[in-house]
Write a protein that holds these residues in place. Structure first.
Motif, short mmCIF file in Angstrom:
data_model
loop_
_atom_site.label_atom_id
_atom_site.label_comp_id
_atom_site.label_asym_id
_atom_site.label_seq_id
_atom_site.Cartn_x
_atom_site.Cartn_y
_atom_site.Cartn_z
N ALA A 27 0.83 -1.20 0.00
CA ALA A 27 0.00 0.00 0.00
C ALA A 27 0.87 1.25 0.00
O ALA A 27 1.63 1.49 0.93
N ARG A 28 0.74 2.06 -1.01
CA ARG A 28 1.58 3.25 -1.11
C ARG A 28 1.23 4.27 -0.03
O ARG A 28 2.04 5.12 0.30
N SER A 29 0.01 4.22 0.49
CA SER A 29 -0.42 5.20 1.48
C SER A 29 -0.01 4.80 2.88
O SER A 29 -0.33 5.48 3.84
N THR A 30 0.68 3.70 3.02
CA THR A 30 1.09 3.19 4.32
C THR A 30 2.58 3.38 4.50
O THR A 30 3.36 3.22 3.56
N GLY A 31 2.98 3.73 5.73
CA GLY A 31 4.39 3.91 6.01
C GLY A 31 5.09 2.59 6.24
O GLY A 31 4.54 1.51 6.02
N GLN A 32 6.32 2.67 6.70
CA GLN A 32 7.14 1.47 6.87
C GLN A 32 7.87 1.53 8.20
O GLN A 32 8.56 2.50 8.52
N GLY A 33 7.71 0.47 8.99
CA GLY A 33 8.41 0.36 10.26
C GLY A 33 9.58 -0.59 10.13
O GLY A 33 9.81 -1.21 9.09
N GLY A 34 10.33 -0.72 11.21
CA GLY A 34 11.46 -1.63 11.23
C GLY A 34 11.07 -3.00 11.73
O GLY A 34 9.89 -3.29 11.98
N SER A 35 12.06 -3.87 11.88
CA SER A 35 11.79 -5.26 12.25
C SER A 35 11.37 -5.41 13.70
O SER A 35 10.87 -6.47 14.10
#
Length: 409
Positions: A191-199
Motif C-alpha cells: 500500500a503506497r499510502s502506508t508507512g514502513q516500520g522496522g523489524s
C-alpha cells in the motif's frame, strides 16, 4: 595506638568480607527489573503536540512519505523532516505516555499509549490533531523484560501506572532471588499510502486492518474508516510476543520462544499455520520469498546464552526448517532490500550481507564504529537508528555508503 590498631583490624575485616562476597558462590550477578511509573493524572493528561525536543532514549522508528518518526521510549514520538536525507530536521514532538509503537495510513497515525490506542490526523504535519482514544484495547501491552528479579516495592497502585521497566545488573545473594518466569508466562507492504516500520515493530497495517501484538495476543482493528477504528476480536498467540512482520497473506510473529506464522486470508481472524521454536531469546524477524531471517540475542536480559542470525527455509510454510545459524555479538533489528541483508549487531555495528545464494552469506560491509538498534530499508536509501543517532546510507551496487548522521538529542 589502640585506636590505630582498631582501624587496621576493621579495615582488614571489611576487605575480607567484601572479597568473600565477591567470590562467594552464594552470590551471583542477576538482572533486576525496576518499574517505571507515572501518576494517573499525568497519564490522563499526557497527550500534547510540542516543539522539537531533545531525545532521552531512542527506540523504534517509522518512515512515512518524507518524514521519519522516532520513538522516545515510553514518552512519545519525535517528528523529523527528511525531505533532504543529507540534512534532516526535527520539526516536532508528539508527547504520549507509555508509547513504543506507531503505524500510519493515509495521513492517519495510530499510536499506543499503554493499554490505549490513539488516533491522530497528520495531514498538516505542523498542526497534528488527536482524533480519537480507544481505551483498554491493548490490555497486555506493557512489555515484561526477561529478568531474574522484578521489584514491585514502592509502586503506589492507587495513584500510579506502570509504563515499562528499566533493567540493571546487580550482584545479589542467590537464596534471596526469586525467579520470575511466572511473570513472563502470565503476564513493507504494497500500500503506497502506508508507512514502513522496522523489524522491531509491534504494529502493522495490512490493507484495511491494523494488527497490534501485545505480550500474548494479535489485536485486530478494522481501519476502513480511518479515523474511527473498529475493535475486533483478538487472537491469542502465545507468550512473550515481541514483533510482527507481514509478507503477502502471512503474519510472522517474533517471540522470545520462537517464530509463529499466521495466515490472514481471512483478515479478521488470523489462523496459526506453523511455528519454529528456538528456545528463549529476543527475536525480531524479516522475510523474503523463501527465507525468514531471525536474530536471536542472548545474554542475561534475553535468556539465551548464544546470539546469532538464524536463516529459516519457509518455502513450505507449514514446516519451516532451519538452514544455517551465523554467530553474532548482540543483534537487534534487521532488514532486507533486494539482494542485501542488513543486521544491527548492537555495539558491534551494522553488518551488510549478500543474500543471493543463501545459505551462503558473504559480508559486503561492516560499519564497526556505530551502536545499532534497527534499520528500515527504503526504496532509495537505508535508515538506521542507534544510541541517539539517526544514520542514513545510500545504496551502491555491491555495498552501501554513509549519506548522513543526525544527532537526536
Amino acid at each position: 595506638m589502640k585506636k590505630n590498631l582498631f582501624i587496621v583490624v576493621l579495615s582488614i575485616l571489611v576487605c575480607t568480607l567484601s572479597c568473600t562476597d565477591d567470590n562467594d558462590a552464594s552470590y551471583a550477578e542477576v538482572v533486576v527489573a525496576k518499574p517505571l511509573v507515572i501518576s494517573k493524572t499525568e497519564f490522563v493528561n499526557s497527550i500534547a503536540v510540542l516543539p522539537p525536543q531533545a531525545i532521552d532514549e531512542s527506540g523504534k522508528m517509522y518512515a512515512y512519505k518524507e518524514y521519519i518518526f522516532v520513538n522516545d521510549k515510553y514518552k512519545g514520538i519525535h517528528v523529523i523532516d527528511n525531505s533532504n536525507p543529507s540534512n534532516p530536521n526535527k520539526i516536532g514532538f508528539i508527547k504520549i505516555a507509555g508509547n513504543v509503537d506507531i503505524s500510519i495510513k493515509d495521513d492517519v497515525l495510530y499510536a499506543d499509549s499503554l493499554m490505549d490506542l490513539l488516533v491522530f490526523d497528520i495531514t498538516d504535519i505542523h498542526n497534528i490533531k488527536q482524533l480519537k482514544r480507544l481505551e483498554n484495547v491493548l490490555q497486555d501491552n506493557v512489555v515484561w523484560p526477561a529478568a531474574d528479579v522484578f521489584e514491585f516495592d514502592g509502586v503506589d497502585y492507587e495513584n500510579e501506572i506502570l509504563v515499562g521497566w528499566e533493567t540493571v545488573v546487580e550482584r545479589r545473594k542467590i537464596a534471596e532471588v526469586n525467579t520470575v518466569d511466572f511473570a513472563l508466562e502470565n503476564a513493507s507492504d504494497g500500500a503506497r499510502s502506508t508507512g514502513q516500520g522496522g523489524s522491531l515493530a509491534r504494529f502493522k497495517i495490512v490493507s484495511d486492518y491494523l494488527y497490534a501484538v501485545d505480550n500474548h495476543n494479535i489485536n485486530i482493528f478494522d481501519i476502513s474508516n480511518l479515523d474511527a477504528p473498529e475493535v475486533l476480536d483478538k487472537v491469542y498467540a502465545g507468550f512473550d510476543i515481541e514483533t510482527i512482520f507481514n509478507k503477502g497473506e502471512y503474519l510472522f510473529l517474533g517471540s522470545m520462544r520462537g517464530m509463529y506464522i499466521y495466515n490472514i486470508g481471512n483478515p479478521e481472524q488470523p489462523t496459526l499455520v506453523s511455528e519454529f521454536e528456538h528456545g528463549k531469546a529476543c527475536d525480531p524477524v524479516v522475510v523474503d520469498d523463501n527465507y525468514a531471517y531471525v536474530t536471536l540475542r542472548g545474554g542475561n536480559t534475553c535468556g539465551a546464552t548464544e546470539s546469532g542470525l538464524f536463516i529459516i527455509d519457509i518455502s513450505n510454510m507449514e514446516q519451516p526448517e532451519l538452514k544455517v545459524m551465523y554467530p553474532m555479538d548482540e543483534p537487534y533489528g534487521l532488514g532486507i532490500k533486494d539482494d542485501k541483508l542488513f543486521v544491527c549487531d548492537g555495539a558491534s555495528g551494522l553488518k551488510v550481507y549478500d543474500k543471493r545464494n543463501v545459505p551462503d552469506l558473504p559480508q559486503l560491509n561492516h560499519f564497526k564504529d556505530v551502536v545499532t538498534f534497527d534499520v528500515i530499508p527504503l526504496e532509495d536509501h537505508l535508515l538506521m537508528v542507534g544510541d541517539g543517532v539517526l544514520y542514513q546510507y545510500k545504496y551502491l551496487d555491491a555495498s552501501i555508503a554513509l549519506l548522513s548522521t543526525f544527532q537526536l538529542n
